[in-house]
Design a protein around this motif. Sequence first.
Motif, PDB file in Angstrom:
ATOM      1  N   LEU A   1       0.809  -1.279   0.053  1.00  8.20           N
ATOM      2  CA  LEU A   1       0.072   0.084  -0.057  1.00  8.20           C
ATOM      3  C   LEU A   1       0.895   1.296   0.096  1.00  8.20           C
ATOM      4  O   LEU A   1       2.136   1.372   0.638  1.00  8.20           O
ATOM      5  CB  LEU A   1      -0.841   0.134   1.306  1.00  8.20           C
ATOM      6  CG  LEU A   1      -1.874  -0.990   1.360  1.00  8.20           C
ATOM      7  CD1 LEU A   1      -2.653  -0.936   2.763  1.00  8.20           C
ATOM      8  CD2 LEU A   1      -2.852  -1.139   0.249  1.00  8.20           C
ATOM      9  N   LYS A   2       0.345   2.161  -0.568  1.00 14.06           N
ATOM     10  CA  LYS A   2       0.913   3.586  -0.679  1.00 14.06           C
ATOM     11  C   LYS A   2      -0.093   4.658  -0.284  1.00 14.06           C
ATOM     12  O   LYS A   2      -1.279   4.653  -0.295  1.00 14.06           O
ATOM     13  CB  LYS A   2       1.571   3.924  -1.824  1.00 14.06           C
ATOM     14  CG  LYS A   2       2.604   2.986  -2.682  1.00 14.06           C
ATOM     15  CD  LYS A   2       2.929   3.165  -4.065  1.00 14.06           C
ATOM     16  CE  LYS A   2       3.909   1.987  -4.642  1.00 14.06           C
ATOM     17  NZ  LYS A   2       4.287   2.581  -5.929  1.00 14.06           N
ATOM     18  N   GLY A   3       0.564   5.724  -0.046  1.00 14.19           N
ATOM     19  CA  GLY A   3      -0.268   7.007   0.431  1.00 14.19           C
ATOM     20  C   GLY A   3      -1.398   7.012   1.214  1.00 14.19           C
ATOM     21  O   GLY A   3      -1.511   6.544   2.384  1.00 14.19           O
ATOM     22  N   ALA A   4      -2.734   7.297   0.697  1.00 18.43           N
ATOM     23  CA  ALA A   4      -3.853   7.309   1.561  1.00 18.43           C
ATOM     24  C   ALA A   4      -4.346   5.830   2.071  1.00 18.43           C
ATOM     25  O   ALA A   4      -4.901   5.739   2.883  1.00 18.43           O
ATOM     26  CB  ALA A   4      -4.977   8.246   0.738  1.00 18.43           C
ATOM     27  N   SER A   5      -4.210   4.942   0.982  1.00 18.40           N
ATOM     28  CA  SER A   5      -4.627   3.615   1.199  1.00 18.40           C
ATOM     29  C   SER A   5      -3.825   2.934   2.520  1.00 18.40           C
ATOM     30  O   SER A   5      -4.621   2.359   3.386  1.00 18.40           O
ATOM     31  CB  SER A   5      -4.502   2.747   0.135  1.00 18.40           C
ATOM     32  OG  SER A   5      -3.369   2.617  -0.366  1.00 18.40           O
ATOM     33  N   LYS A   6      -2.618   3.356   2.606  1.00 22.27           N
ATOM     34  CA  LYS A   6      -1.928   2.920   3.684  1.00 22.27           C
ATOM     35  C   LYS A   6      -2.655   3.470   5.100  1.00 22.27           C
ATOM     36  O   LYS A   6      -2.460   2.748   6.166  1.00 22.27           O
ATOM     37  CB  LYS A   6      -0.338   3.394   3.617  1.00 22.27           C
ATOM     38  CG  LYS A   6       0.712   2.863   4.458  1.00 22.27           C
ATOM     39  CD  LYS A   6       1.947   3.259   4.529  1.00 22.27           C
ATOM     40  CE  LYS A   6       2.770   2.206   3.582  1.00 22.27           C
ATOM     41  NZ  LYS A   6       4.151   2.631   3.539  1.00 22.27           N
ATOM     42  N   GLN A   7      -2.937   4.638   5.103  1.00 23.51           N
ATOM     43  CA  GLN A   7      -3.716   5.461   6.377  1.00 23.51           C
ATOM     44  C   GLN A   7      -5.171   4.984   6.429  1.00 23.51           C
ATOM     45  O   GLN A   7      -5.372   4.451   7.682  1.00 23.51           O
ATOM     46  CB  GLN A   7      -3.684   6.927   6.232  1.00 23.51           C
ATOM     47  CG  GLN A   7      -2.268   7.505   6.292  1.00 23.51           C
ATOM     48  CD  GLN A   7      -2.268   8.939   5.895  1.00 23.51           C
ATOM     49  OE1 GLN A   7      -3.336   9.495   5.165  1.00 23.51           O
ATOM     50  NE2 GLN A   7      -1.465   9.634   6.359  1.00 23.51           N
ATOM     51  N   MET A   8      -5.840   4.480   5.443  1.00 22.85           N
ATOM     52  CA  MET A   8      -7.114   4.259   5.500  1.00 22.85           C
ATOM     53  C   MET A   8      -7.288   2.785   6.263  1.00 22.85           C
ATOM     54  O   MET A   8      -8.157   2.451   6.892  1.00 22.85           O
ATOM     55  CB  MET A   8      -7.775   4.082   4.354  1.00 22.85           C
ATOM     56  CG  MET A   8      -8.164   5.467   3.431  1.00 22.85           C
ATOM     57  SD  MET A   8      -8.601   5.107   1.827  1.00 22.85           S
ATOM     58  CE  MET A   8     -10.079   6.298   1.698  1.00 22.85           C
ATOM     59  N   VAL A   9      -6.339   1.978   5.720  1.00 19.31           N
ATOM     60  CA  VAL A   9      -6.313   0.503   6.392  1.00 19.31           C
ATOM     61  C   VAL A   9      -6.280   0.531   7.987  1.00 19.31           C
ATOM     62  O   VAL A   9      -6.866  -0.549   8.380  1.00 19.31           O
ATOM     63  CB  VAL A   9      -5.211  -0.538   5.646  1.00 19.31           C
ATOM     64  CG1 VAL A   9      -3.876  -0.054   6.221  1.00 19.31           C
ATOM     65  CG2 VAL A   9      -5.781  -1.851   5.827  1.00 19.31           C
ATOM     66  N   ASP A  10      -5.692   1.371   8.423  1.00 16.76           N
ATOM     67  CA  ASP A  10      -5.432   1.363  10.009  1.00 16.76           C
ATOM     68  C   ASP A  10      -6.806   2.147  10.607  1.00 16.76           C
ATOM     69  O   ASP A  10      -6.875   2.029  11.785  1.00 16.76           O
ATOM     70  CB  ASP A  10      -4.111   1.815  10.452  1.00 16.76           C
ATOM     71  CG  ASP A  10      -3.159   0.725   9.928  1.00 16.76           C
ATOM     72  OD1 ASP A  10      -3.053  -0.209   9.974  1.00 16.76           O
ATOM     73  OD2 ASP A  10      -1.835   1.618   9.675  1.00 16.76           O
ATOM     74  N   SER A  11      -7.084   3.204   9.911  1.00 17.43           N
ATOM     75  CA  SER A  11      -8.014   4.088  10.744  1.00 17.43           C
ATOM     76  C   SER A  11      -9.276   3.830  10.305  1.00 17.43           C
ATOM     77  O   SER A  11     -10.174   4.445  10.963  1.00 17.43           O
ATOM     78  CB  SER A  11      -7.733   5.327  10.150  1.00 17.43           C
ATOM     79  OG  SER A  11      -7.926   5.707   8.675  1.00 17.43           O
ATOM     80  N   MET A  12      -9.779   3.001   9.165  1.00 15.07           N
ATOM     81  CA  MET A  12     -11.330   2.756   8.758  1.00 15.07           C
ATOM     82  C   MET A  12     -11.514   1.145   8.993  1.00 15.07           C
ATOM     83  O   MET A  12     -10.652   0.419   8.893  1.00 15.07           O
ATOM     84  CB  MET A  12     -11.561   3.089   7.484  1.00 15.07           C
ATOM     85  CG  MET A  12     -11.380   4.638   7.303  1.00 15.07           C
ATOM     86  SD  MET A  12     -11.450   5.069   5.724  1.00 15.07           S
ATOM     87  CE  MET A  12     -13.191   5.159   5.308  1.00 15.07           C
ATOM     88  N   SER A  13     -12.767   1.133   9.644  1.00 19.34           N
ATOM     89  CA  SER A  13     -13.297  -0.260   9.697  1.00 19.34           C
ATOM     90  C   SER A  13     -13.607  -0.904   7.982  1.00 19.34           C
ATOM     91  O   SER A  13     -13.626  -0.201   7.169  1.00 19.34           O
ATOM     92  CB  SER A  13     -14.562  -0.457  10.161  1.00 19.34           C
ATOM     93  OG  SER A  13     -15.603   0.004   9.588  1.00 19.34           O
ATOM     94  N   GLU A  14     -13.738  -2.233   8.051  1.00 21.51           N
ATOM     95  CA  GLU A  14     -14.138  -3.012   7.073  1.00 21.51           C
ATOM     96  C   GLU A  14     -15.302  -2.153   6.235  1.00 21.51           C
ATOM     97  O   GLU A  14     -15.469  -2.085   5.083  1.00 21.51           O
ATOM     98  CB  GLU A  14     -14.008  -4.413   6.997  1.00 21.51           C
ATOM     99  CG  GLU A  14     -14.197  -5.190   5.721  1.00 21.51           C
ATOM    100  CD  GLU A  14     -13.886  -6.614   5.846  1.00 21.51           C
ATOM    101  OE1 GLU A  14     -14.598  -7.515   5.049  1.00 21.51           O
ATOM    102  OE2 GLU A  14     -13.213  -7.177   6.907  1.00 21.51           O
ATOM    103  N   LYS A  15     -16.327  -2.106   6.965  1.00 24.48           N
ATOM    104  CA  LYS A  15     -17.363  -1.631   6.632  1.00 24.48           C
ATOM    105  C   LYS A  15     -17.199  -0.311   6.078  1.00 24.48           C
ATOM    106  O   LYS A  15     -17.966   0.180   4.978  1.00 24.48           O
ATOM    107  CB  LYS A  15     -18.593  -1.626   7.614  1.00 24.48           C
ATOM    108  CG  LYS A  15     -19.962  -0.964   7.117  1.00 24.48           C
ATOM    109  CD  LYS A  15     -20.634  -1.868   6.429  1.00 24.48           C
ATOM    110  CE  LYS A  15     -22.092  -1.094   6.293  1.00 24.48           C
ATOM    111  NZ  LYS A  15     -22.377  -1.024   4.702  1.00 24.48           N
TER     112      LYS A  15
END
Length: 60
Positions: free
Chosen positions: A28-42
């Motif tokens: 993962l790069k950029g925003a997706s790297k942050q999203m995976v940790d900060s957002m739920s699967e839903k």
Amino acid sequence: MPAKSKAQQKAAGAALSAKRGDTPKSKLKGASKQMVDSMSEKQLEDFATGSTKGKPEHAD
């Protein structure tokens, strides 16, 4: 809450793939790297799904 741009949808899709274990987090790069940790699967599903028609490439 749906994504506001095509770029947000792509990043959410990549993060969702990593969250589910289909893609290694190290890819993962950029925003997706942050999203995976900060957002739920839903939340990621909500962002990644939907039509891209009429959405800008990038949000302001």
